[in-house]
Design an enzyme around this catalytic site. Sequence first.
Site: not given
Ligand code: CA
Length: 736
Positions: A151, A195, A211, A290, A335, A362, A643, A682
């Site tokens: 980001r 990220t 994670g 979370n 979450d 969220k 994915c 992958m």
């Molecule tokens: Ca999460």
Amino acid sequence: MKKSLSFLLFLLITGVLYYSCQSSTTENETGSADHIKQVTAGIDNAALINADANQGDWLSHGRNYQEDRYSKLDQISKENVGSLDLAWAKELGISKGLQATPIVVDGIMFFSGPFNQVWAFDARTGKQIWYLDPQFNHDKNIDLCCGFTNRGLAVYKGNLYMGMLDGRLLSIDAATGDINWDVLTIPENSTYSITGAPRIVKGNVIIGNGGAEIGARGYVTAYDAESGKQQWRFYTVPGDPNKPYEHPDLEEAAKTWSGNEYWKQGGGGTAWDAMAYDPDLDLLYIGVGNGAHWDREWRSPGGGDNLYLSSIVALNPNDGSYVWHYQTTPGDSWDYTATQHLVLADMEIAGKERKVIMQAPKNGYFYVIDRTNGEYISANNFVYQNWTTGMDENGRPIEAEGARYLDGKSHWIAPSSHGGHNWPPMSYNHETGLVYIPTAKQSEPFVRTKSANDPGALGGGFNANVSLNNKLYWPAEMDANPEAPIPMTQSGRLVAWNPVTQEEAWGIDQVGIYNGGLLSTSTGLLMQGDAQGMFSIRDASNGDVLRQFDLRSGIVGSPITYLVDGEQYITILVGWGGYMAKLHKHVPRIHQGTIYTFKLNGDGAFPEKLPPHEQPLTTIRDGAGPEQIGNGFNVFSRFCISCHGLPGTGHTSTPDLARSTNSIFENYNEIIIKGTLKELGMPAMEGLITEDEITDLKSYIFYSAKAVEEGMDPTAYLTSVAEMQYAADQAALIKD
Ligand code: CA
């Protein structure tokens, strides 16, 4: 720090061409290493604190320490925005998502890509100045919940900083793209990833990680920007209670956890996105994620608020010590991260001038909190929600009956785990007084699992691997409210929110759940790219579209505006990617990642919009029976769905598995077990999946291709799959 030889040659050639075209012979020619060095060297603490006095540059992720994403540049207005047009665009030759907010210093633009590539561009001309591929370690593919993405960068005293998916933090010479240093911010062989964009506060680079679902214990760390030396680390949740607490407030936090086992799973609480800083109060604010597992009963049996999960935490940036916290979701079971965008502002509320921090996490509530001490001021839901019946006077949610899904039934909870709002940033406009929020409408079934270690089940371990049959054959408690999002549907809404009155000023429904971040200006413009590929410039007072561009692919990036030689420009990165982009698309064809820059009366050429193209469905059939297909769906649910989405629905930012070529199916074992396509993203799954399971997986994919080929109704298809999965589960139980 490897660059390919061809790339160096490219730089050399473009450099020669560039200089041969320049008539000026001044020492620091625009875009030269000396020029970049000179202008970025001046980005120090004072420059970051006074970012609002320098509207021409975009110096940090949220534009300023308040992270308001509000610009006072006034050349582009409601009156003349009709003549806004493309200045230049550049295709970047990459797939995957572009979520970054670029940084701009004196017309030199820096931004990051999905595999942690970094580009420097001259915003005047659209010419690339340098490119860095720091060689992301693809053995990490398996640890990434939400796709390949980054980001953004930070800039400070001549250097850029970037956190990498593999946990490294890089210092990069802004003038050359050379790496100064890199430090590993996570334990060796751990499942953390990064990220989010780093922030620079008082000479330190602050970085968190993600994670939680894969067994992480959240923390943020400060590194000296010059040397890379670690200065402090703040853990967001307590660790092993048999060991000393890393900092004293964790002892208090540990009292809100139970069972003495939570630390084995990490507990969660990763701080993977939002931060803000108030230089006057000298407080650094972080948003905490979370709990892991999602279901509190599996990590803290009997209850507990589980501090500092789903909280805004204020830290002393000098030593990382705790100052205050406000928990948005006590004892999270859904979450409901509070990692979403944090915005600082001063505003009059009930006749009093307040220094506030605002967040739309969220859980669906918009919060206004006193940022001096963490005191609750107000909250109201900005999307439909059914997990509470309201908020008590201290800002503690009053939980609805059944919201914790402890009764063995499936409960359709809104917002979903995607959240009423996820990471795409908001914008606070000081003129309209409104906060613009890219919101999402979705509900989700939550149900208890048989055990904490049931990896394919809801409420268990890694919940992204949700077992669809749980959704379909569990007895479900539905929400009868007509406003409740219908199960299995999803959409979005751009909401203009009044933080003082805590109500929607206006809103516009959007087709996709996953739309880009926002930017607004003092001239009353509001800008956003959406899932349908439209970049819209709206009237911030009512949402009317004033100018719109079709940028070919779904947009998840956030626009910026800045000055180049006194002229106002707007830039946005376009590349479809991220968790929801793996499951859905809303354009006929996803194009390669592209950067677009606009200005008044621009005369740039738009890159070609290619016709829709979809590989044909596989024609392989293997005549497998229901149990094998059902078991294949179990395998698919655990390893593939998060994915690739459902087979047959078309390529998204990842391939549709029902449209693979025969040679891909022939090489399934090597691709899945050995990871022969890891450079494309992958993961290698050696030790996680057997060859027999891969055989069943293929049977399920062939069945799905046949169902799509025959035009089977989607509900009938899902029901048939659920029945076969149920049959497979029953057979497995008998075997046990
Ligand atoms: Ca999460």
